[in-house]
Design an enzyme around this catalytic site. Structure first.
Site, PDB file in Angstrom:
ATOM      1  CD  GLN A   1      39.670  34.419  41.234  1.00 37.26           C
ATOM      2  OE1 GLN A   1      40.812  34.822  41.401  1.00 37.26           O
ATOM      3  NE2 GLN A   1      39.094  33.572  42.083  1.00 37.26           N
TER       4      GLN A   1
ATOM      5  NE  ARG B   1      43.298  32.273  39.836  1.00 35.32           N
ATOM      6  CZ  ARG B   1      43.838  33.496  39.793  1.00 35.32           C
ATOM      7  NH1 ARG B   1      43.524  34.386  40.701  1.00 35.32           N
ATOM      8  NH2 ARG B   1      44.646  33.854  38.791  1.00 35.32           N
TER       9      ARG B   1
ATOM     10  NE  ARG C   1      46.806  39.852  37.189  1.00 34.91           N
ATOM     11  CZ  ARG C   1      46.333  39.615  38.404  1.00 34.91           C
ATOM     12  NH1 ARG C   1      46.722  40.373  39.424  1.00 34.91           N
ATOM     13  NH2 ARG C   1      45.481  38.637  38.615  1.00 34.91           N
TER      14      ARG C   1
ATOM     15  CB  CYS D   1      38.477  37.291  42.740  1.00 35.00           C
ATOM     16  SG  CYS D   1      38.206  39.065  42.807  1.00 35.00           S
TER      17      CYS D   1
ATOM     18  CG  ASP E   1      36.633  42.228  42.277  1.00 33.63           C
ATOM     19  OD1 ASP E   1      37.557  42.263  43.117  1.00 33.63           O
ATOM     20  OD2 ASP E   1      36.817  42.442  41.054  1.00 33.63           O
TER      21      ASP E   1
ATOM     22  CG  HIS F   1      40.730  37.413  36.718  1.00 38.38           C
ATOM     23  ND1 HIS F   1      41.794  36.648  36.280  1.00 38.38           N
ATOM     24  CD2 HIS F   1      40.986  37.691  38.032  1.00 38.38           C
ATOM     25  CE1 HIS F   1      42.662  36.490  37.274  1.00 38.38           C
ATOM     26  NE2 HIS F   1      42.192  37.104  38.348  1.00 38.38           N
TER      27      HIS F   1
HETATM   28  N1  NVA Z   1      38.684  43.597  39.670  1.00 38.16           N
HETATM   29  C1  NVA Z   1      39.959  43.369  40.318  1.00 38.16           C
HETATM   30  C2  NVA Z   1      40.258  41.906  40.366  1.00 38.16           C
HETATM   31  C3  NVA Z   1      41.532  41.553  41.082  1.00 38.16           C
HETATM   32  C4  NVA Z   1      41.812  40.088  41.083  1.00 38.16           C
HETATM   33  C5  NVA Z   1      41.034  44.127  39.579  1.00 38.16           C
HETATM   34  O1  NVA Z   1      41.044  44.111  38.341  1.00 38.16           O
HETATM   35  O2  NVA Z   1      41.875  44.752  40.233  1.00 38.16           O
HETATM   36  N1   CP Z   2      42.453  37.069  42.438  1.00 37.26           N
HETATM   37  C1   CP Z   2      43.623  37.407  41.868  1.00 37.26           C
HETATM   38  O1   CP Z   2      43.807  37.343  40.646  1.00 37.26           O
HETATM   39  O2   CP Z   2      44.584  37.750  42.756  1.00 37.26           O
HETATM   40  P1   CP Z   2      45.984  38.432  42.432  1.00 37.26           P
HETATM   41  O3   CP Z   2      45.694  39.825  41.944  1.00 37.26           O
HETATM   42  O4   CP Z   2      46.714  38.419  43.737  1.00 37.26           O
HETATM   43  O5   CP Z   2      46.698  37.633  41.379  1.00 37.26           O
END
Ligand code: NVA
Ligand code: CP
Length: 301
Positions: free
Chosen positions: A132, A287, A102, A259, A219, A129
Protein backbone atom coordinates in the site's frame (compact mmCIF):
# COMPACT_ATOMS: atom_id res chain seq x y z
CA UNK A 1 15.84 -7.68 -3.12
CA UNK A 2 14.63 -11.26 -2.54
CA UNK A 3 11.30 -10.64 -0.82
CA UNK A 4 9.01 -7.78 0.17
CA UNK A 5 8.33 -8.55 3.83
CA UNK A 6 8.44 -4.97 5.18
CA UNK A 7 9.64 -1.59 3.92
CA UNK A 8 12.39 -1.48 6.54
CA UNK A 9 14.21 -4.11 4.43
CA UNK A 10 14.35 -1.85 1.35
CA UNK A 11 16.90 0.87 0.66
CA UNK A 12 15.82 4.30 -0.58
CA UNK A 13 17.38 3.38 -3.89
CA UNK A 14 15.32 0.17 -4.14
CA UNK A 15 12.12 2.10 -3.36
CA UNK A 16 12.97 4.64 -6.06
CA UNK A 17 13.62 1.84 -8.56
CA UNK A 18 10.22 0.30 -7.80
CA UNK A 19 8.48 3.68 -8.22
CA UNK A 20 10.24 4.34 -11.52
CA UNK A 21 9.33 0.92 -12.88
CA UNK A 22 5.75 1.37 -11.63
CA UNK A 23 5.46 4.64 -13.59
CA UNK A 24 6.76 2.90 -16.70
CA UNK A 25 4.36 -0.04 -16.32
CA UNK A 26 1.46 2.37 -15.79
CA UNK A 27 2.38 4.18 -19.01
CA UNK A 28 2.64 0.87 -20.89
CA UNK A 29 -0.72 -0.35 -19.58
CA UNK A 30 -2.42 2.96 -20.42
CA UNK A 31 -0.98 2.85 -23.96
CA UNK A 32 -1.65 -0.82 -24.66
CA UNK A 33 2.05 -1.70 -24.80
CA UNK A 34 2.56 -5.39 -23.97
CA UNK A 35 4.77 -6.04 -20.95
CA UNK A 36 4.85 -9.81 -20.47
CA UNK A 37 7.86 -9.91 -18.16
CA UNK A 38 6.51 -12.88 -16.18
CA UNK A 39 5.33 -15.17 -18.97
CA UNK A 40 4.59 -18.65 -17.62
CA UNK A 41 5.00 -17.62 -13.96
CA UNK A 42 2.45 -18.37 -11.24
CA UNK A 43 1.85 -16.35 -8.08
CA UNK A 44 0.01 -17.95 -5.16
CA UNK A 45 -2.08 -15.49 -3.15
CA UNK A 46 -2.84 -16.64 0.42
CA UNK A 47 -5.56 -14.65 2.14
CA UNK A 48 -6.43 -15.06 5.82
CA UNK A 49 -8.31 -11.72 5.76
CA UNK A 50 -10.73 -10.02 3.34
CA UNK A 51 -9.56 -7.91 0.43
CA UNK A 52 -10.82 -6.05 -2.61
CA UNK A 53 -7.83 -4.03 -3.83
CA UNK A 54 -4.98 -6.39 -2.95
CA UNK A 55 -6.66 -9.47 -4.37
CA UNK A 56 -7.84 -7.91 -7.61
CA UNK A 57 -4.73 -5.84 -8.28
CA UNK A 58 -2.35 -8.76 -7.75
CA UNK A 59 -4.46 -11.07 -9.90
CA UNK A 60 -4.83 -8.55 -12.73
CA UNK A 61 -1.17 -7.60 -12.32
CA UNK A 62 0.03 -11.15 -12.93
CA UNK A 63 -2.28 -11.44 -15.94
CA UNK A 64 -0.93 -8.15 -17.37
CA UNK A 65 2.62 -9.47 -16.92
CA UNK A 66 1.83 -12.65 -18.88
CA UNK A 67 1.59 -14.91 -15.84
CA UNK A 68 -1.24 -16.15 -13.66
CA UNK A 69 -2.36 -15.93 -10.04
CA UNK A 70 -4.01 -18.48 -7.77
CA UNK A 71 -6.35 -17.31 -5.02
CA UNK A 72 -5.78 -19.44 -1.91
CA UNK A 73 -8.12 -18.67 0.95
CA UNK A 74 -6.37 -19.79 4.12
CA UNK A 75 -9.71 -21.25 5.20
CA UNK A 76 -9.65 -23.63 2.23
CA UNK A 77 -6.04 -24.77 2.34
CA UNK A 78 -4.55 -26.95 5.07
CA UNK A 79 -2.78 -23.91 6.58
CA UNK A 80 -6.17 -22.95 8.02
CA UNK A 81 -6.44 -26.41 9.64
CA UNK A 82 -3.10 -26.08 11.34
CA UNK A 83 -0.56 -27.29 8.75
CA UNK A 84 2.59 -25.44 9.80
CA UNK A 85 3.70 -22.38 7.82
CA UNK A 86 7.13 -24.05 7.58
CA UNK A 87 5.63 -27.02 5.67
CA UNK A 88 3.27 -24.89 3.56
CA UNK A 89 6.28 -22.81 2.50
CA UNK A 90 8.28 -25.81 1.33
CA UNK A 91 5.33 -27.46 -0.45
CA UNK A 92 4.23 -24.33 -2.30
CA UNK A 93 7.82 -23.53 -3.29
CA UNK A 94 7.70 -26.63 -5.46
CA UNK A 95 4.68 -25.42 -7.44
CA UNK A 96 4.79 -21.64 -7.52
CA UNK A 97 7.17 -18.84 -8.57
CA UNK A 98 6.15 -16.48 -5.77
CA UNK A 99 3.67 -16.05 -2.91
CA UNK A 100 1.72 -13.02 -1.81
CA UNK A 101 0.28 -13.45 1.69
CA UNK A 102 -2.20 -11.43 3.73
CA UNK A 103 -2.42 -12.60 7.28
CA UNK A 104 -2.33 -11.57 10.94
CA UNK A 105 1.16 -12.26 12.29
CA UNK A 106 4.21 -10.69 10.68
CA UNK A 107 6.20 -13.67 11.98
CA UNK A 108 4.19 -16.00 9.70
CA UNK A 109 5.28 -13.98 6.66
CA UNK A 110 8.89 -14.05 7.84
CA UNK A 111 8.67 -17.84 8.44
CA UNK A 112 7.25 -18.37 4.95
CA UNK A 113 10.28 -16.56 3.54
CA UNK A 114 12.70 -18.44 5.78
CA UNK A 115 11.44 -21.93 4.91
CA UNK A 116 10.35 -21.36 1.30
CA UNK A 117 12.69 -20.96 -1.65
CA UNK A 118 10.62 -18.46 -3.68
CA UNK A 119 9.97 -14.70 -3.27
CA UNK A 120 7.38 -13.74 -0.63
CA UNK A 121 5.35 -10.52 -0.76
CA UNK A 122 3.56 -9.16 2.30
CA UNK A 123 0.01 -8.20 1.28
CA UNK A 124 -0.76 -6.86 4.80
CA UNK A 125 -0.22 -8.07 8.33
CA UNK A 126 -1.21 -6.55 11.67
CA UNK A 127 2.27 -4.99 11.66
CA UNK A 128 2.58 -3.43 8.23
CA UNK A 129 1.27 -2.93 4.69
CA UNK A 130 4.28 -2.29 2.42
CA UNK A 131 2.49 -2.71 -0.95
CA UNK A 132 0.00 0.00 0.00
CA UNK A 133 2.72 2.47 0.93
CA UNK A 134 4.63 1.89 -2.32
CA UNK A 135 1.41 2.85 -4.15
CA UNK A 136 1.00 5.83 -1.80
CA UNK A 137 4.51 7.11 -2.50
CA UNK A 138 3.91 6.66 -6.22
CA UNK A 139 0.71 8.72 -5.93
CA UNK A 140 2.41 11.47 -3.92
CA UNK A 141 5.13 11.77 -6.55
CA UNK A 142 2.51 11.79 -9.31
CA UNK A 143 0.48 14.62 -7.77
CA UNK A 144 3.24 16.65 -6.13
CA UNK A 145 6.11 16.08 -8.57
CA UNK A 146 8.49 15.06 -5.77
CA UNK A 147 8.50 13.33 -2.39
CA UNK A 148 11.62 14.52 -0.56
CA UNK A 149 11.03 17.38 1.86
CA UNK A 150 7.23 17.02 1.79
CA UNK A 151 5.31 16.71 5.05
CA UNK A 152 3.15 13.61 5.51
CA UNK A 153 0.61 13.66 8.34
CA UNK A 154 -1.25 10.51 9.37
CA UNK A 155 -4.26 10.87 11.66
CA UNK A 156 -5.84 7.92 13.47
CA UNK A 157 -4.85 4.52 14.77
CA UNK A 158 -1.14 3.73 15.05
CA UNK A 159 -1.72 0.56 13.05
CA UNK A 160 -0.14 -1.34 10.15
CA UNK A 161 -0.69 1.63 7.83
CA UNK A 162 0.90 4.09 10.25
CA UNK A 163 3.92 1.79 10.70
CA UNK A 164 4.54 1.44 6.97
CA UNK A 165 3.90 5.12 6.23
CA UNK A 166 6.46 6.15 8.82
CA UNK A 167 9.11 3.85 7.36
CA UNK A 168 8.33 4.66 3.72
CA UNK A 169 8.02 8.39 4.36
CA UNK A 170 11.27 8.69 6.36
CA UNK A 171 13.21 6.53 3.87
CA UNK A 172 12.07 8.87 1.09
CA UNK A 173 13.10 12.00 3.00
CA UNK A 174 9.64 13.17 4.05
CA UNK A 175 8.86 14.78 7.35
CA UNK A 176 6.31 12.49 9.06
CA UNK A 177 3.85 13.45 11.80
CA UNK A 178 1.35 11.16 13.48
CA UNK A 179 -1.78 12.43 15.26
CA UNK A 180 -3.12 9.58 17.41
CA UNK A 181 -4.56 9.00 20.89
CA UNK A 182 -2.31 7.95 23.78
CA UNK A 183 -2.18 4.17 23.93
CA UNK A 184 -2.72 3.79 20.18
CA UNK A 185 0.69 4.89 18.95
CA UNK A 186 2.57 3.16 16.14
CA UNK A 187 5.18 0.50 16.85
CA UNK A 188 7.70 1.79 19.42
CA UNK A 189 10.78 0.49 17.57
CA UNK A 190 9.63 2.08 14.32
CA UNK A 191 9.06 5.43 16.07
CA UNK A 192 12.50 5.25 17.66
CA UNK A 193 14.09 4.46 14.29
CA UNK A 194 12.15 7.32 12.65
CA UNK A 195 13.26 9.85 15.29
CA UNK A 196 16.88 8.78 14.82
CA UNK A 197 16.75 8.81 11.03
CA UNK A 198 14.58 11.75 10.06
CA UNK A 199 12.04 14.39 11.01
CA UNK A 200 9.37 12.52 12.99
CA UNK A 201 6.73 13.58 15.52
CA UNK A 202 3.83 11.83 17.25
CA UNK A 203 1.23 13.85 19.17
CA UNK A 204 -2.37 13.46 20.34
CA UNK A 205 -3.06 16.98 18.95
CA UNK A 206 -4.21 16.43 15.36
CA UNK A 207 -4.12 20.13 14.43
CA UNK A 208 -0.50 20.29 15.52
CA UNK A 209 0.25 17.13 13.52
CA UNK A 210 -1.51 18.43 10.41
CA UNK A 211 0.06 21.90 10.42
CA UNK A 212 1.54 22.73 6.99
CA UNK A 213 1.15 19.13 5.79
CA UNK A 214 1.45 18.41 2.06
CA UNK A 215 -0.22 15.02 2.41
CA UNK A 216 -2.92 14.04 4.88
CA UNK A 217 -3.59 10.35 5.41
CA UNK A 218 -6.01 8.32 7.48
CA UNK A 219 -7.26 4.77 7.91
CA UNK A 220 -10.08 2.97 9.71
CA UNK A 221 -10.30 3.15 13.49
CA UNK A 222 -10.78 -0.62 13.77
CA UNK A 223 -8.68 -2.83 11.52
CA UNK A 224 -9.43 -6.34 10.33
CA UNK A 225 -9.28 -8.62 13.35
CA UNK A 226 -10.38 -5.83 15.73
CA UNK A 227 -14.11 -6.12 14.99
CA UNK A 228 -14.97 -6.83 18.64
CA UNK A 229 -13.30 -3.54 19.69
CA UNK A 230 -15.09 -1.45 17.05
CA UNK A 231 -17.64 0.19 19.37
CA UNK A 232 -15.09 1.01 22.06
CA UNK A 233 -12.72 2.37 19.42
CA UNK A 234 -15.44 4.71 18.09
CA UNK A 235 -15.35 6.48 21.47
CA UNK A 236 -11.56 6.49 21.79
CA UNK A 237 -10.95 7.79 18.26
CA UNK A 238 -13.79 10.32 18.26
CA UNK A 239 -12.32 13.50 16.73
CA UNK A 240 -9.34 11.74 15.11
CA UNK A 241 -10.75 12.66 11.75
CA UNK A 242 -9.69 14.42 8.55
CA UNK A 243 -12.26 17.22 8.31
CA UNK A 244 -12.40 20.91 7.38
CA UNK A 245 -10.57 22.01 10.55
CA UNK A 246 -7.67 19.71 9.71
CA UNK A 247 -7.66 20.80 6.06
CA UNK A 248 -7.54 24.44 7.18
CA UNK A 249 -4.24 24.04 9.02
CA UNK A 250 -2.59 21.93 6.29
CA UNK A 251 -1.04 23.52 3.17
CA UNK A 252 -3.76 25.04 0.94
CA UNK A 253 -2.91 22.54 -1.82
CA UNK A 254 -2.62 19.53 0.51
CA UNK A 255 -3.63 16.20 -0.94
CA UNK A 256 -5.60 13.54 0.93
CA UNK A 257 -4.95 9.82 0.75
CA UNK A 258 -6.77 6.82 2.25
CA UNK A 259 -5.80 3.19 1.76
CA UNK A 260 -9.50 2.23 1.72
CA UNK A 261 -11.98 0.91 2.66
CA UNK A 262 -13.14 4.24 4.19
CA UNK A 263 -15.72 4.86 6.91
CA UNK A 264 -17.23 8.23 6.16
CA UNK A 265 -17.87 10.50 9.17
CA UNK A 266 -15.52 8.35 11.25
CA UNK A 267 -11.87 8.82 10.21
CA UNK A 268 -12.77 11.19 7.34
CA UNK A 269 -15.79 13.35 6.52
CA UNK A 270 -17.74 12.57 3.35
CA UNK A 271 -17.07 16.14 2.25
CA UNK A 272 -13.28 15.88 2.43
CA UNK A 273 -13.36 12.37 0.96
CA UNK A 274 -15.32 13.45 -2.11
CA UNK A 275 -13.28 16.63 -2.56
CA UNK A 276 -10.16 14.44 -2.78
CA UNK A 277 -11.66 11.42 -4.54
CA UNK A 278 -9.40 11.97 -7.55
CA UNK A 279 -6.26 11.41 -5.46
CA UNK A 280 -7.76 8.58 -3.40
CA UNK A 281 -8.90 6.52 -6.39
CA UNK A 282 -5.68 7.16 -8.32
CA UNK A 283 -3.95 5.83 -5.21
CA UNK A 284 -6.14 2.71 -5.35
CA UNK A 285 -5.32 2.22 -9.04
CA UNK A 286 -1.63 2.67 -8.31
CA UNK A 287 -1.71 -0.49 -6.19
CA UNK A 288 -1.80 -2.34 -9.50
CA UNK A 289 1.18 -0.56 -11.04
CA UNK A 290 3.34 -0.51 -7.90
CA UNK A 291 2.77 -4.22 -7.21
CA UNK A 292 3.51 -5.14 -10.81
CA UNK A 293 6.84 -3.38 -10.38
CA UNK A 294 7.49 -5.40 -7.20
CA UNK A 295 6.57 -8.64 -8.98
CA UNK A 296 8.89 -7.88 -11.91
CA UNK A 297 11.75 -7.05 -9.53
CA UNK A 298 11.24 -10.26 -7.54
CA UNK A 299 10.08 -12.84 -10.09
CA UNK A 300 11.67 -11.91 -13.41
CA UNK A 301 14.48 -14.29 -14.48
N1 NVA B 1 -5.62 -0.98 8.90
C1 NVA B 1 -6.49 -1.64 7.94
C2 NVA B 1 -5.94 -1.49 6.56
C3 NVA B 1 -6.81 -2.08 5.48
C4 NVA B 1 -6.21 -1.95 4.12
C5 NVA B 1 -6.65 -3.09 8.32
O1 NVA B 1 -5.66 -3.73 8.68
O2 NVA B 1 -7.78 -3.59 8.28
N1 CP C 1 -6.08 -1.03 0.88
C1 CP C 1 -6.21 -2.36 0.82
O1 CP C 1 -5.27 -3.13 1.05
O2 CP C 1 -7.43 -2.78 0.41
P1 CP C 1 -8.00 -4.26 0.46
O3 CP C 1 -8.17 -4.62 1.91
O4 CP C 1 -9.31 -4.18 -0.27
O5 CP C 1 -7.04 -5.19 -0.21
Amino acid sequence: MKHLLKLMDLSTNEINEILNLADQLKFEKRNGIEHHHLKGKTLGMIFAKSSTRTRVSFEVGMYDLGGQALFLSSHDIQLGRGEPVEDTARVLSGYLDGIMIRTFKQSDVETLAEYGSIPIVNGLTDYCHPCQVLADLMTIREFKGNIKGRKLCYIGDGNNMANSLIVGGIKMGMSVSIGCPEGYKPDAEIMKWASENGDFTCTPDILEAAKDADVLYTDVWASMGQESEAEERKKIFDGYQINDSVMNVAKPDAMVLHCLPAHREEEITAKVFEAHAKEIFEEAENRLHAQKAVLVKLLKD
